[in-house]
Design a protein around this motif. Structure first.
Motif, short mmCIF file in Angstrom:
data_model
loop_
_atom_site.label_atom_id
_atom_site.label_comp_id
_atom_site.label_asym_id
_atom_site.label_seq_id
_atom_site.Cartn_x
_atom_site.Cartn_y
_atom_site.Cartn_z
N UNK A 1 0.82 -1.88 0.04
CA UNK A 1 0.58 0.06 0.09
C UNK A 1 0.84 1.22 0.05
N UNK A 2 1.79 1.23 0.80
CA UNK A 2 2.67 2.43 1.19
C UNK A 2 3.43 2.41 -0.85
N UNK A 3 3.74 1.87 -1.14
CA UNK A 3 4.55 1.39 -2.71
C UNK A 3 3.54 2.06 -3.41
N UNK A 4 1.82 1.92 -3.45
CA UNK A 4 1.26 2.77 -4.30
C UNK A 4 1.00 3.45 -4.41
N UNK A 5 0.95 4.32 -2.60
CA UNK A 5 0.59 5.42 -2.36
C UNK A 5 2.09 6.80 -3.03
N UNK B 1 2.44 9.85 -5.74
CA UNK B 1 2.20 10.50 -5.06
C UNK B 1 1.46 11.63 -4.12
N UNK B 2 1.08 9.84 -2.89
CA UNK B 2 -0.38 10.34 -2.44
C UNK B 2 0.79 10.04 -1.11
N UNK B 3 1.14 11.64 -0.66
CA UNK B 3 1.85 11.51 0.81
C UNK B 3 1.26 10.88 2.22
N UNK B 4 -0.38 11.36 2.41
CA UNK B 4 -1.01 11.26 3.21
C UNK B 4 -1.30 9.75 3.33
N UNK B 5 -1.22 9.59 1.78
CA UNK B 5 -1.59 7.67 2.52
C UNK B 5 -0.74 7.05 2.64
N UNK B 6 1.01 7.66 2.26
CA UNK B 6 2.68 6.96 2.75
C UNK B 6 2.45 7.37 4.65
N UNK B 7 1.89 8.36 4.85
CA UNK B 7 2.08 8.72 6.04
C UNK B 7 0.99 7.99 6.85
N UNK B 8 0.00 7.69 6.08
CA UNK B 8 -1.18 6.48 7.10
C UNK B 8 -0.69 5.59 7.17
N UNK B 9 -0.32 5.09 6.32
CA UNK B 9 0.21 3.23 6.62
C UNK B 9 1.55 3.20 7.39
N UNK B 10 2.04 4.63 7.01
CA UNK B 10 3.64 4.25 8.06
C UNK B 10 3.55 4.06 9.35
N UNK B 11 2.24 5.30 9.92
CA UNK B 11 2.10 4.95 10.92
C UNK B 11 0.87 3.68 12.40
N UNK B 12 0.28 3.83 10.81
CA UNK B 12 -0.78 1.97 11.21
C UNK B 12 0.38 0.77 12.02
N UNK B 13 1.77 1.36 10.67
CA UNK B 13 2.71 -0.06 10.98
C UNK B 13 3.85 0.22 12.33
#
Length: 223
Positions: A65-69, A73-85
């Protein structure tokens, strides 16, 4: 398989020579030796148990999911999934490992010319997976190959720790890695097929070992 820059970049990411410090962590395996992990068979069961019930259910689907984000260029998506991890790391040592290796990989990627990595050096909810996903996205590596490399690198690090901790030898370690190469493709396929609501691993033995490692009197590893 044809040689390509993407394949070689993937090998670079999965290499134990990557200077991010993963060799310093056992993720609870060191304390696991006090809980009955005393030989190659037990080490194999421990490693595959964590891989199948933790890594494949949590790390790999979130990495995808972070790779797809990153690709979008969906930084909010990366941050969301990183925080969840990061929130899914259930002990102080596992969380600190995630932050430290994430910062190390961010610095390395910055120095390799990936400017997107720079803010993540100090981002509070940085994770190793977030930066691994960034490298995969920017180096045109597919999600399936990226997840396989992540899983193999994790397994190799666990095997290296087991070799240091147990009387199993290098050949025993290679036997575990050989079995892992047969299992990882199926685990990656399963991980990539999970819905968001199904993402979440459970490895209670590892968590208990990690919690106990925090107060272990003598130790070789930082987790």
């Amino acid at each position: 398989m044809n040689a390509s820059p993407q394949l070689l970049r993937l090998m670079q990411l999965a290499s134990p020579a990557l200077p991010v410090g993963t060799f310093a962590y056992s993720q609870g395996l060191e304390t696991g030796t006090d809980m009955g992990v005393q030989d190659e068979a037990a080490a194999s069961s421990w490693i595959f148990g964590v891989m199948e019930h933790g890594l494949a259910r949590l790390d790999l689907p979130i990495l995808a999911r972070m790779h797809a984000a990153w690709l979008d260029d969906d930084l909010a998506g990366v941050e969301h999934w990183s925080a969840r991890l990061l929130a899914s790391r259930e002990t102080a040592e596992l969380r600190e490992e995630e932050r430290q290796t994430g910062a190390a990989l961010a610095r390395l990627l910055r120095d390799l010319g990936l400017d997107d990595a720079t803010p993540w050096i100090r981002f509070p909810k940085r994770t190793f997976g977030a930066l691994f996903g960034l490298a995969g996205a920017r180096w045109s590596i597919g999600a399936d190959a990226l997840c396989a490399a992540y899983a193999y690198a994790w397994t190799e690090n666990q095997v290296a720790a087991a070799i240091k901790l147990l009387p199993m030898g290098q050949t025993g370690g290679q036997r575990i890695l050989s079995r892992a190469t047969q299992r990882i493709p199926d685990l990656v396929a399963e991980a990539l097929g999970l819905d968001d609501d199904a993402v979440g691993g459970t490895a209670p033995g590892q968590v208990m070992a990690s919690a106990q490692h925090e107060t272990r009197r003598t130790r070789l590893f930082r987790s």
